[in-house]
Design a protein around this motif. Structure first.
Motif, PDB file in Angstrom:
ATOM      1  N   ARG A   1       0.835  -1.211   0.000  1.00  0.00           N
ATOM      2  CA  ARG A   1       0.000   0.000   0.000  1.00  0.00           C
ATOM      3  C   ARG A   1       0.869   1.261   0.000  1.00  0.00           C
ATOM      4  O   ARG A   1       0.579   2.227  -0.702  1.00  0.00           O
ATOM      5  CB  ARG A   1      -0.959  -0.014   1.193  1.00  0.00           C
ATOM      6  CG  ARG A   1      -1.949  -1.185   1.132  1.00  0.00           C
ATOM      7  CD  ARG A   1      -2.802  -1.306   2.385  1.00  0.00           C
ATOM      8  NE  ARG A   1      -3.687  -0.174   2.549  1.00  0.00           N
ATOM      9  CZ  ARG A   1      -4.848  -0.018   1.917  1.00  0.00           C
ATOM     10  NH1 ARG A   1      -5.269  -0.930   1.086  1.00  0.00           N
ATOM     11  NH2 ARG A   1      -5.581   1.049   2.131  1.00  0.00           N
ATOM     12  N   ARG A   2       1.954   1.228   0.782  1.00  0.00           N
ATOM     13  CA  ARG A   2       2.875   2.371   0.837  1.00  0.00           C
ATOM     14  C   ARG A   2       3.553   2.597  -0.511  1.00  0.00           C
ATOM     15  O   ARG A   2       3.666   3.730  -0.969  1.00  0.00           O
ATOM     16  CB  ARG A   2       3.926   2.117   1.927  1.00  0.00           C
ATOM     17  CG  ARG A   2       3.944   3.137   3.014  1.00  0.00           C
ATOM     18  CD  ARG A   2       5.064   3.020   4.036  1.00  0.00           C
ATOM     19  NE  ARG A   2       5.875   1.823   4.024  1.00  0.00           N
ATOM     20  CZ  ARG A   2       5.698   0.765   4.806  1.00  0.00           C
ATOM     21  NH1 ARG A   2       4.719   0.757   5.680  1.00  0.00           N
ATOM     22  NH2 ARG A   2       6.494  -0.266   4.735  1.00  0.00           N
ATOM     23  N   LEU A   3       4.023   1.512  -1.153  1.00  0.00           N
ATOM     24  CA  LEU A   3       4.718   1.660  -2.428  1.00  0.00           C
ATOM     25  C   LEU A   3       3.766   2.167  -3.510  1.00  0.00           C
ATOM     26  O   LEU A   3       4.140   3.028  -4.314  1.00  0.00           O
ATOM     27  CB  LEU A   3       5.374   0.345  -2.855  1.00  0.00           C
ATOM     28  CG  LEU A   3       6.230   0.422  -4.122  1.00  0.00           C
ATOM     29  CD1 LEU A   3       7.346   1.462  -4.005  1.00  0.00           C
ATOM     30  CD2 LEU A   3       6.817  -0.960  -4.447  1.00  0.00           C
ATOM     31  N   ILE A   4       2.542   1.685  -3.529  1.00  0.00           N
ATOM     32  CA  ILE A   4       1.555   2.155  -4.512  1.00  0.00           C
ATOM     33  C   ILE A   4       1.269   3.646  -4.281  1.00  0.00           C
ATOM     34  O   ILE A   4       1.218   4.442  -5.225  1.00  0.00           O
ATOM     35  CB  ILE A   4       0.251   1.335  -4.437  1.00  0.00           C
ATOM     36  CG1 ILE A   4       0.508  -0.124  -4.817  1.00  0.00           C
ATOM     37  CG2 ILE A   4      -0.846   1.957  -5.297  1.00  0.00           C
ATOM     38  CD1 ILE A   4       0.897  -0.375  -6.247  1.00  0.00           C
ATOM     39  N   ALA A   5       1.091   4.054  -3.042  1.00  0.00           N
ATOM     40  CA  ALA A   5       0.839   5.472  -2.729  1.00  0.00           C
ATOM     41  C   ALA A   5       2.042   6.330  -3.118  1.00  0.00           C
ATOM     42  O   ALA A   5       1.882   7.426  -3.673  1.00  0.00           O
ATOM     43  CB  ALA A   5       0.512   5.638  -1.247  1.00  0.00           C
ATOM     44  N   PHE A   6       3.250   5.838  -2.836  1.00  0.00           N
ATOM     45  CA  PHE A   6       4.473   6.545  -3.203  1.00  0.00           C
ATOM     46  C   PHE A   6       4.571   6.694  -4.721  1.00  0.00           C
ATOM     47  O   PHE A   6       4.918   7.758  -5.242  1.00  0.00           O
ATOM     48  CB  PHE A   6       5.681   5.786  -2.646  1.00  0.00           C
ATOM     49  CG  PHE A   6       7.002   6.450  -2.900  1.00  0.00           C
ATOM     50  CD1 PHE A   6       7.380   7.580  -2.188  1.00  0.00           C
ATOM     51  CD2 PHE A   6       7.868   5.942  -3.859  1.00  0.00           C
ATOM     52  CE1 PHE A   6       8.608   8.196  -2.428  1.00  0.00           C
ATOM     53  CE2 PHE A   6       9.089   6.547  -4.102  1.00  0.00           C
ATOM     54  CZ  PHE A   6       9.464   7.680  -3.390  1.00  0.00           C
ATOM     55  N   HIS A   7       4.243   5.627  -5.434  1.00  0.00           N
ATOM     56  CA  HIS A   7       4.260   5.645  -6.903  1.00  0.00           C
ATOM     57  C   HIS A   7       3.277   6.698  -7.435  1.00  0.00           C
ATOM     58  O   HIS A   7       3.641   7.523  -8.275  1.00  0.00           O
ATOM     59  CB  HIS A   7       3.891   4.253  -7.427  1.00  0.00           C
ATOM     60  CG  HIS A   7       3.720   4.167  -8.904  1.00  0.00           C
ATOM     61  ND1 HIS A   7       4.741   4.442  -9.793  1.00  0.00           N
ATOM     62  CD2 HIS A   7       2.659   3.830  -9.668  1.00  0.00           C
ATOM     63  CE1 HIS A   7       4.310   4.274 -11.029  1.00  0.00           C
ATOM     64  NE2 HIS A   7       3.051   3.911 -10.977  1.00  0.00           N
ATOM     65  N   LEU A   8       2.072   6.684  -6.944  1.00  0.00           N
ATOM     66  CA  LEU A   8       1.051   7.622  -7.407  1.00  0.00           C
ATOM     67  C   LEU A   8       1.457   9.063  -7.095  1.00  0.00           C
ATOM     68  O   LEU A   8       1.363   9.945  -7.964  1.00  0.00           O
ATOM     69  CB  LEU A   8      -0.288   7.290  -6.757  1.00  0.00           C
ATOM     70  CG  LEU A   8      -1.513   8.006  -7.285  1.00  0.00           C
ATOM     71  CD1 LEU A   8      -1.705   7.770  -8.774  1.00  0.00           C
ATOM     72  CD2 LEU A   8      -2.754   7.558  -6.523  1.00  0.00           C
TER      73      LEU A   8
ATOM     74  N   VAL B   1       9.392   0.049  -8.998  1.00  0.00           N
ATOM     75  CA  VAL B   1      10.439  -0.582  -8.206  1.00  0.00           C
ATOM     76  C   VAL B   1      10.785   0.373  -7.068  1.00  0.00           C
ATOM     77  O   VAL B   1      10.958   1.574  -7.285  1.00  0.00           O
ATOM     78  CB  VAL B   1      11.687  -0.883  -9.073  1.00  0.00           C
ATOM     79  CG1 VAL B   1      12.836  -1.389  -8.217  1.00  0.00           C
ATOM     80  CG2 VAL B   1      11.346  -1.892 -10.169  1.00  0.00           C
ATOM     81  N   ASP B   2      10.861  -0.162  -5.865  1.00  0.00           N
ATOM     82  CA  ASP B   2      11.279   0.637  -4.724  1.00  0.00           C
ATOM     83  C   ASP B   2      12.665   1.208  -5.027  1.00  0.00           C
ATOM     84  O   ASP B   2      13.531   0.510  -5.555  1.00  0.00           O
ATOM     85  CB  ASP B   2      11.320  -0.252  -3.476  1.00  0.00           C
ATOM     86  CG  ASP B   2      11.637   0.529  -2.216  1.00  0.00           C
ATOM     87  OD1 ASP B   2      12.806   0.971  -2.075  1.00  0.00           O
ATOM     88  OD2 ASP B   2      10.746   0.676  -1.372  1.00  0.00           O
ATOM     89  N   ASP B   3      12.862   2.467  -4.701  1.00  0.00           N
ATOM     90  CA  ASP B   3      14.133   3.145  -5.021  1.00  0.00           C
ATOM     91  C   ASP B   3      15.353   2.374  -4.527  1.00  0.00           C
ATOM     92  O   ASP B   3      16.400   2.382  -5.175  1.00  0.00           O
ATOM     93  CB  ASP B   3      14.147   4.556  -4.428  1.00  0.00           C
ATOM     94  CG  ASP B   3      13.181   5.496  -5.126  1.00  0.00           C
ATOM     95  OD1 ASP B   3      12.653   5.140  -6.210  1.00  0.00           O
ATOM     96  OD2 ASP B   3      12.949   6.591  -4.588  1.00  0.00           O
ATOM     97  N   ARG B   4      15.228   1.675  -3.414  1.00  0.00           N
ATOM     98  CA  ARG B   4      16.367   0.928  -2.861  1.00  0.00           C
ATOM     99  C   ARG B   4      16.794  -0.238  -3.759  1.00  0.00           C
ATOM    100  O   ARG B   4      17.902  -0.740  -3.622  1.00  0.00           O
ATOM    101  CB  ARG B   4      16.023   0.363  -1.473  1.00  0.00           C
ATOM    102  CG  ARG B   4      15.725   1.419  -0.438  1.00  0.00           C
ATOM    103  CD  ARG B   4      15.148   0.795   0.824  1.00  0.00           C
ATOM    104  NE  ARG B   4      13.906   0.085   0.488  1.00  0.00           N
ATOM    105  CZ  ARG B   4      13.451  -0.966   1.132  1.00  0.00           C
ATOM    106  NH1 ARG B   4      14.103  -1.465   2.159  1.00  0.00           N
ATOM    107  NH2 ARG B   4      12.318  -1.532   0.770  1.00  0.00           N
TER     108      ARG B   4
END
Length: 157
Positions: free
Chosen positions: A18-25, A82-85
């Protein structure tokens, strides 16, 4: 040492996803005009026409991607992030190949996608091109947009 990428169907209930999708958006809104953002939020990703997968490395969420069934023969790649890390570690390619394989398994004959045109999207464009996607015109409900590039790939069995 190369780490193993595990890809699983994701029901979108996990906090990391959920966090990664929100970050992406949020990121898409930071670099594109609102009318040119085609990324989906969690609720939209729950539509029955969509399947979502998450990629994990050593128990950490590394990336996500989705397949939208446009019809029985065509699918659309959605919400690749993809997560920045983990950028540059092969996660995006692994998720994209998983989506391609799943589309083939479902009997689809082609995949389509929309991505951005600014420099921020150059790595994504290179990935898609290296996996056989070619530039095409708008498809589905998309319209010509200077901030969008459209790509497609014929799937062989």
């Amino acid at each position: 040492m190369q780490r193993t990428i595990e890809i699983h169907t994701d029901d979108l209930s996990g906090e990391a996803t959920r966090r990664l999708i929100a970050f992406h958006l949020a990121g898409m809104h930071d670099i594109s005009p609102a009318e040119s953002v085609h990324a989906l939020d969690i609720d939209a990703l729950r539509h029955p026409s969509l399947s979502v997968w998450s990629a994990w490395i050593d128990g950490e969420l590394a990336g996500v991607g989705a397949l939208k069934e446009m019809d029985a023969d065509r699918g659309e790649v959605k919400s690749m992030r993809v997560d920045d890390r983990f950028r540059g570690s092969g996660v995006g390619r692994a998720v994209l190949r998983h989506i391609v394989d799943e589309a083939r398994r479902r009997g689809m004959s082609s995949l389509w996608l929309e991505t951005g045109t600014t420099a921020d999207f150059a790595p994504a464009q290179r990935l898609y091109e290296s996996e056989g996607f070619v530039v095409c015109g708008p498809f589905g409900g998309y319209a010509l947009d200077p901030f969008s590039i459209f790509m497609t790939r014929v799937l062989s069995s």
